[in-house]
Design a protein around this motif. Structure first.
Motif, PDB file in Angstrom:
ATOM      1  N   UNK A  25       0.840  -1.197   0.000  1.00 20.64           N
ATOM      2  CA  UNK A  25       0.000   0.000   0.000  1.00 20.64           C
ATOM      3  C   UNK A  25       0.878   1.251   0.000  1.00 20.64           C
ATOM      4  N   UNK A  26       0.626   2.142  -0.952  1.00 20.99           N
ATOM      5  CA  UNK A  26       1.281   3.454  -0.994  1.00 20.99           C
ATOM      6  C   UNK A  26       0.417   4.423  -0.205  1.00 20.99           C
ATOM      7  N   UNK A  27       1.062   5.290   0.581  1.00 18.58           N
ATOM      8  CA  UNK A  27       0.342   6.307   1.358  1.00 18.58           C
ATOM      9  C   UNK A  27       0.730   7.690   0.839  1.00 18.58           C
ATOM     10  N   UNK A  28      -0.260   8.537   0.691  1.00 22.10           N
ATOM     11  CA  UNK A  28      -0.041   9.888   0.172  1.00 22.10           C
ATOM     12  C   UNK A  28       0.735  10.747   1.172  1.00 22.10           C
ATOM     13  N   UNK A  29       1.557  11.630   0.659  1.00 22.62           N
ATOM     14  CA  UNK A  29       2.202  12.655   1.485  1.00 22.62           C
ATOM     15  C   UNK A  29       2.298  13.922   0.646  1.00 22.62           C
ATOM     16  N   UNK A  30       2.666  15.021   1.286  1.00 28.19           N
ATOM     17  CA  UNK A  30       2.690  16.306   0.593  1.00 28.19           C
ATOM     18  C   UNK A  30       4.036  16.624  -0.063  1.00 28.19           C
ATOM     19  N   UNK A  31       4.983  15.692  -0.014  1.00 22.22           N
ATOM     20  CA  UNK A  31       6.324  16.004  -0.491  1.00 22.22           C
ATOM     21  C   UNK A  31       6.800  15.139  -1.654  1.00 22.22           C
ATOM     22  N   UNK A  32       6.400  13.881  -1.703  1.00 18.15           N
ATOM     23  CA  UNK A  32       6.825  12.997  -2.787  1.00 18.15           C
ATOM     24  C   UNK A  32       6.098  13.401  -4.063  1.00 18.15           C
ATOM     25  N   UNK A  33       6.865  13.599  -5.127  1.00 13.85           N
ATOM     26  CA  UNK A  33       6.250  14.055  -6.374  1.00 13.85           C
ATOM     27  C   UNK A  33       5.461  12.925  -7.053  1.00 13.85           C
ATOM     28  N   UNK A  34       4.456  13.335  -7.794  1.00 21.32           N
ATOM     29  CA  UNK A  34       3.655  12.358  -8.523  1.00 21.32           C
ATOM     30  C   UNK A  34       4.499  11.689  -9.607  1.00 21.32           C
ATOM     31  N   UNK A  35       5.422  12.432 -10.200  1.00 23.83           N
ATOM     32  CA  UNK A  35       6.302  11.861 -11.221  1.00 23.83           C
ATOM     33  C   UNK A  35       7.141  10.721 -10.649  1.00 23.83           C
ATOM     34  N   UNK A  58      -5.197   7.932  -7.696  1.00 21.84           N
ATOM     35  CA  UNK A  58      -5.989   7.303  -6.633  1.00 21.84           C
ATOM     36  C   UNK A  58      -5.317   7.511  -5.274  1.00 21.84           C
ATOM     37  N   UNK A  59      -4.007   7.329  -5.220  1.00 21.04           N
ATOM     38  CA  UNK A  59      -3.249   7.560  -3.983  1.00 21.04           C
ATOM     39  C   UNK A  59      -3.432   9.004  -3.543  1.00 21.04           C
ATOM     40  N   UNK A  60      -3.310   9.924  -4.479  1.00 23.27           N
ATOM     41  CA  UNK A  60      -3.420  11.353  -4.186  1.00 23.27           C
ATOM     42  C   UNK A  60      -4.818  11.724  -3.689  1.00 23.27           C
ATOM     43  N   UNK A  61      -5.847  11.208  -4.343  1.00 23.97           N
ATOM     44  CA  UNK A  61      -7.222  11.592  -4.007  1.00 23.97           C
ATOM     45  C   UNK A  61      -7.780  10.861  -2.786  1.00 23.97           C
ATOM     46  N   UNK A  62      -7.417   9.590  -2.636  1.00 25.68           N
ATOM     47  CA  UNK A  62      -7.992   8.783  -1.560  1.00 25.68           C
ATOM     48  C   UNK A  62      -7.082   8.618  -0.347  1.00 25.68           C
ATOM     49  N   UNK A  63      -5.835   9.041  -0.473  1.00 24.83           N
ATOM     50  CA  UNK A  63      -4.908   8.959   0.663  1.00 24.83           C
ATOM     51  C   UNK A  63      -4.040   7.717   0.669  1.00 24.83           C
TER      52      UNK A  63
END
Length: 102
Positions: A25-35, A58-63
């Motif tokens: 499972x990948x978890x969203x954070x505010x620092x890792x770039x989407x690229x 999906x990771x970005x929108x759902x966390x």
């Protein structure tokens, strides 16, 4: 008295079952770039460009989102490789390995 020896062998029933599966499972954070997330999803998890971009959104929108389901050793290996790549790039990306819901 002599001991009797039996020519019969005892049969033992061994029940085999499918090994448990684990999700990465990948978890969203505010620092890792989407690229960067798209890149590791392609390199480590063998996703196509489109699959990687969709999963990143999906990771970005759902966390969080599951990148794949594997045996325990493979799930751990992919999570460790991805974490190592993230740290080398200076990103705090967090992944977890969790039992698959059955």
């Amino acid at each position: 008295m002599e001991k009797e020896q039996s020519l019969c062998k005892e049969k033992t029933h061994v029940e085999l079952s499918e090994p448990k599966h684990y999700k990465v499972v990948f978890h969203n954070d505010d620092f890792t770039t989407m690229d960067f997330v798209v890149k590791v999803l392609q390199l480590v998890f063998f996703k196509s460009q489109l699959q990687a971009e969709d999963l990143t959104m999906k990771i970005h929108l759902e966390g969080s989102a599951t990148a794949g389901i594997y045996s325990y050793d493979i799930a751990q290996s992919k999570a460790q490789k991805t974490t190592q790549m993230a740290r080398e790039e200076g990103f705090p990306l967090r992944l977890t390995v969790e039992p698959e819901d059955n």
